[in-house]
Design a protein around this motif. Structure first.
Motif, PDB file in Angstrom:
ATOM      1  N   VAL A 262      15.698  -9.177 -17.614  1.00 63.53           N
ATOM      2  CA  VAL A 262      16.819  -8.559 -18.325  1.00 63.53           C
ATOM      3  C   VAL A 262      18.135  -9.110 -17.803  1.00 63.53           C
ATOM      4  CG1 VAL A 262      18.018  -6.381 -18.785  1.00 63.53           C
ATOM      5  CG2 VAL A 262      15.523  -6.469 -18.866  1.00 63.53           C
ATOM      6  N   GLY A 263      18.237  -9.272 -16.486  1.00 67.14           N
ATOM      7  CA  GLY A 263      19.455  -9.827 -15.899  1.00 67.14           C
ATOM      8  C   GLY A 263      19.724 -11.241 -16.378  1.00 67.14           C
TER       9      GLY A 263
ATOM     10  N   PHE B  84      12.140 -18.955 -24.827  1.00 71.08           N
ATOM     11  CA  PHE B  84      13.177 -18.427 -25.722  1.00 71.08           C
ATOM     12  C   PHE B  84      13.617 -19.516 -26.706  1.00 71.08           C
ATOM     13  CE2 PHE B  84      13.921 -14.685 -23.047  1.00 71.08           C
ATOM     14  CZ  PHE B  84      14.242 -13.746 -24.016  1.00 71.08           C
ATOM     15  N   PHE B  85      13.840 -20.699 -26.166  1.00 69.91           N
ATOM     16  CA  PHE B  85      14.270 -21.819 -27.017  1.00 69.91           C
ATOM     17  C   PHE B  85      13.176 -22.190 -28.023  1.00 69.91           C
ATOM     18  CE2 PHE B  85      14.343 -26.461 -27.684  1.00 69.91           C
ATOM     19  CZ  PHE B  85      15.550 -26.559 -28.364  1.00 69.91           C
ATOM     20  N   LEU B  86      11.924 -22.246 -27.550  1.00 69.28           N
ATOM     21  CA  LEU B  86      10.821 -22.608 -28.434  1.00 69.28           C
ATOM     22  C   LEU B  86      10.608 -21.568 -29.528  1.00 69.28           C
ATOM     23  CD1 LEU B  86       7.966 -24.124 -26.226  1.00 69.28           C
ATOM     24  CD2 LEU B  86       9.240 -25.234 -28.054  1.00 69.28           C
ATOM     25  N   PHE B  87      10.763 -20.296 -29.164  1.00 66.03           N
ATOM     26  CA  PHE B  87      10.588 -19.245 -30.165  1.00 66.03           C
ATOM     27  C   PHE B  87      11.613 -19.403 -31.286  1.00 66.03           C
ATOM     28  CE2 PHE B  87      11.366 -14.842 -31.701  1.00 66.03           C
ATOM     29  CZ  PHE B  87      10.102 -14.606 -32.234  1.00 66.03           C
TER      30      PHE B  87
ATOM     31  N   GLY C  51      22.835 -12.167 -18.651  1.00 67.17           N
ATOM     32  CA  GLY C  51      23.745 -13.189 -18.132  1.00 67.17           C
ATOM     33  C   GLY C  51      23.842 -14.388 -19.058  1.00 67.17           C
ATOM     34  N   GLY C  52      22.700 -14.802 -19.634  1.00 66.97           N
ATOM     35  CA  GLY C  52      22.707 -15.937 -20.551  1.00 66.97           C
ATOM     36  C   GLY C  52      23.516 -15.648 -21.802  1.00 66.97           C
ATOM     37  N   ILE C  53      23.348 -14.438 -22.358  1.00 67.67           N
ATOM     38  CA  ILE C  53      24.113 -14.059 -23.552  1.00 67.67           C
ATOM     39  C   ILE C  53      25.606 -14.043 -23.239  1.00 67.67           C
ATOM     40  CG2 ILE C  53      24.614 -12.136 -25.125  1.00 67.67           C
ATOM     41  CD1 ILE C  53      21.652 -11.426 -25.031  1.00 67.67           C
ATOM     42  N   PHE C  54      25.955 -13.469 -22.082  1.00 65.50           N
ATOM     43  CA  PHE C  54      27.362 -13.382 -21.690  1.00 65.50           C
ATOM     44  C   PHE C  54      27.976 -14.776 -21.572  1.00 65.50           C
ATOM     45  CE2 PHE C  54      30.869 -12.798 -18.720  1.00 65.50           C
ATOM     46  CZ  PHE C  54      31.480 -11.654 -19.226  1.00 65.50           C
TER      47      PHE C  54
END
Length: 768
Positions: free
Chosen positions: A244-245, A406-409, A249-252
């Motif tokens: 989750v962190g 995440f990227f592959l999805f 963090g990636g979204i932010f």
């Protein structure tokens, strides 16, 4: 660390209480959270503590009183609208889901699918929020039938589920999608994502992707799951606070890079994180992390003076206000215990000047120590190499695998060839990690077996862990720091292994036999038969991902709970599946000294296959008959049957006569009346205190003459509950009762225990 000593002491006490499944942990952490948040003066703390106790008491009492069923006994239900509260899980020919009636009564719905066509229909038709008119029956969930086993009845009750509902059928014309809520829509969206992964990703990579993105671990292979558990890194296969962190963090970071304002990113995360908690399966570690992340975001947004400890405590409060029964959830216990330990760890363990490898090692050490008592209590073992394993696997999962899936999805929704190429490369990397995990898990020192520790042992474990941190702060040599824990575990292991108490356990393996004999002072551990299940050919669509296995799911956990690492003699009475079908599941999982079999019983294919695997594992196999025996200071064992080398089935079962615990025992396997007559002719009189009744109480065994010969005080019958053979038969029970023999049955009493010393012992049963 001096400012944190009180908090570390609280963490230690919390670990004890969580491990013992006591709700007082809630009071402790609630108190800490509110005290830290409100900054009350000392004279008001007693009043505050009393207030917290009253609040939690009333919440718990309300939860207990409302956790009741409208139905008082098993009943037939007719034309009842049943609504699926979650997306149904279809595994092979079985469908499972939490469902509810219009009165909000929740059931665990279990349905056996009849045909492949019906399975396709149910896959297409049923969703979270679907309501079907059904007829069916209510069945009371089973409590645990073996000591320390999983209690399915309690598990369901803590979800406010009191009955299993088995529908007669799920009709095609009687199902319709009712009003869709946000929750059901998200659950259906989650399942759609999992199905996309299953359809487009390579099989191995699909199991990891579903676990890391949506918290769906059912696709993970049994071997992989076992290897990661033994390494102590199975948490990487579940969505946790770390995931989750990273996601938050990636979204932010990405949103700021594309020009969004901090204000916009804040509201995006406030909106997205709760949604992701549902999409990822809503497991306690994820919800804890999401609540803490939201609280930290809010505190930064409005400049609230909330520390990490405050947000941790508030998340605990919110969790238990929502559902006090979550305190019993193992994922909840582990998540909060580890997070609490990390939150209160002294700053020097994570010094910014330290190398990243050392920081990761310290993180792993704190996590292992915080979870050790809980793992020992619930799983009877913990990984010895998890610190090193985490150093290897955590970077791969967090820096490579998680971002990649995440990227592959996202890429899977395009038609680009790059998806297939990237998926194949990542699949090979996952394969390499599996090979490494399997090899490491097979190391002889990978796991430390504790058995089920007593409350006193858990207290000493937690105290020694607390001592480790105190000594570490004072910069004492690492060997001295870890010495109290080593001493505690050593004393615990010595006591478990060399206990002055012995035990005989007639394990409930359903319609089969399995008896464990553990002598005092570790003078011998013997297992007579293993139980087993008859298997029938089934079509591919009916196969389940992880079908129930007696050896893996019943025998091994029970043996481990007793702290047993080695079985000195495995006695296989004869070549029937219900007696030896689970042997292969034990070989390689537990050390076996030698296997004893009836002469020429290997002519049967099942025994031949078992012995082939045993010989490959370098286990010595002996054919024995009447006249073979052994003894020591605690017991005497004599094989009293069969007399010849010809194998003819049940009537050539190995029959063991033993003396220990102040009693004489006769274990008869599946001996029938013809074999009993041979024994009567050979021995005339064979005085016995405890008789293991032959062939599960079949009318073909246990003649009146045989009972007259042995004159037993107790008769133990091992039979499956409501078995299709009608064992034990009424004639056998009447013969035993006519001779005033006290009868104990696994189908009625669950596992039957006899705990003893050299002076004698007592019987007890798992079920009253």
């Amino acid at each position: 660390m001096s400012g944190n000593w009180v908090f570390m002491a609280l963490a230690a006490l919390s670990g004890i209480l969580i491990s013992l499944e006591l709700n007082f942990i809630a009071l402790l952490i609630l108190s800490l959270g509110i005290i830290r948040i409100t900054r009350w003066e000392k004279r008001n703390l007693f009043l505050l503590y009393c207030l917290i106790m009253l609040i939690f008491f009333f919440i718990s009492e309300h939860a207990i009183r409302s956790n009741v069923s409208y139905h008082k006994s098993p009943d037939k239900m007719t034309a009842v609208p049943i609504t699926f509260k979650e997306y149904p899980q279809i595994d092979g020919n079985r469908l499972r889901a939490i469902a509810a009636t219009p009165q909000k009564e929740k059931f665990m719905l279990i349905y056996k699918i009849s045909t492949e066509k019906e399975k396709v229909y149910l896959n297409e038709k049923l969703r979270a929020g679907t309501t079907c008119m059904m007829n069916g029956k209510l069945i009371r969930p089973e409590p645990n039938r073996n000591e320390h086993a999983f209690n399915y009845e309690e598990y369901l009750k803590r979800m406010n589920v009191h009955w299993i509902f088995e529908p007669d059928t799920i009709g095609k014309s009687d199902c319709h999608l009712t009003k869709i809520t946000v929750m059901t829509a998200l659950q259906n969206l989650r399942q759609a994502g999992i199905e996309t992964i299953e359809n487009k990703f390579p099989e191995r990579l699909a199991s990891y992707t579903a676990a890391l993105l949506f918290g769906e671990r059912s696709l993970i292979s049994e071997e992989t799951d076992r290897s990661y558990k033994q390494l102590g890194v199975v948490h990487l296969l579940a969505i946790s606070g770390l995931h989750v962190g990273i996601i938050a963090g990636g979204i932010f970071f990405l949103c700021l890079r594309i020009g969004m304002t901090r204000e916009s990113v804040f509201w995006l995360l406030i909106f997205f994180l709760p949604i992701y908690a549902v999409l990822s399966g809503g497991n306690p570690p994820v919800i804890r992390a999401v609540i803490m992340a939201l609280l930290l975001l809010v505190s930064k947004k409005w400049r609230l003076s909330l520390s990490t400890l405050d947000t941790f405590s508030l998340s605990f409060i919110l969790f238990l206000l929502f559902d006090p029964f979550l305190i019993y959830n193992i994922g909840f216990q582990l998540s909060y215990a580890v997070s609490f330990g990390l939150t209160l760890s002294p700053a020097y363990l994570f010094n910014k000047r330290d190398h990243v490898v050392w920081k990761m090692a310290n993180l792993s050490i704190v996590s292992v120590l915080s979870s050790l008592p809980i793992l020992s209590y619930h799983f009877f073992e913990f990984s010895l190499i998890s610190i090193v394993a985490n150093l290897l696997f955590v970077p791969f999962y967090t820096l490579v695998l998680l971002p990649s899936v995440f990227f592959l999805f996202a890429l899977s929704f395009t038609e680009l060839q790059a998806f297939n190429t990237a998926a194949l490369i990542l699949d090979q990397l996952v394969l390499l990690s599996e090979i490494l995990a399997t090899a490491a898990a097979q190391l002889p020192v990978s796991v430390f077996l504790t058995g089920r520790p007593s409350p006193l042992s858990i207290i000493f474990m937690v105290v020694s862990i607390f001592t480790f941190f105190v000594f570490k702060e004072k910069d004492i040599h690492p060997l001295v720091c870890v010495l109290p824990l080593v001493v505690t575990l050593t004393i615990h292991s010595v006591w478990v292994k060399y206990s002055p108490f012995g035990e005989v356990v007639f394990i409930d393996v359903g319609q089969g036999d399995s008896v464990l004999i553990k002598l005092p002072y570790n003078r011998g551990v013997y297992l007579i038969d293993t139980g087993g299940q008859l298997s029938f050919p089934i079509e591919e669509w009916q196969e389940r991902r992880r079908p129930y296995k007696i050896g893996r799911d019943t025998l091994l956990p029970f043996i481990k709970s007793k702290g047993i690492r080695r079985i000195d003699k495995l006695i296989l009475t004869h070549s029937d599946t219900d007696h030896i079908g689970a042997v292969e599941e034990l070989i390689g999982e537990i050390n076996i000294g030698e296997i004893l079999i009836s002469p020429n019983s290997w002519v049967k294919p099942i025994m031949a296959g078992t012995l082939d695997k045993a010989m490959k594992a370098n286990i010595n196999v002996k054919e024995i008959k009447a006249g073979y025996g052994w003894d020591n200071k605690s017991a005497i064992f004599h094989m009293v049957y069969p007399f010849d080398d010809e194998y003819e089935g049940n009537d050539d079962s190995l029959v063991l006569y033993a003396s220990f615990g102040g009693l004489r025992w006769l274990f008869t396997g599946d001996l029938e009346k013809e074999g009993e007559k041979e024994m009567e002719s050979a021995y005339g009189r064979l005085k016995t205190d405890v008789l293991k009744v032959g062939h599960h109480g079949s009318r073909g065994s246990t003649s009146a003459a045989f009972i007259e010969m042995v004159r037993a005080e107790y008769a133990i019958i091992s039979a499956g509950k409501s078995n299709r053979y009608g064992h034990p038969h009424l004639e056998v029970l009447e013969i035993l009762e006519g001779e005033s023999v006290r009868i104990l049955r696994t189908d009625e009493h669950g596992a039957i225990h006899f705990r003893f010393t050299s002076k004698g012992g007592t019987f007890k049963t798992v079920l009253p």
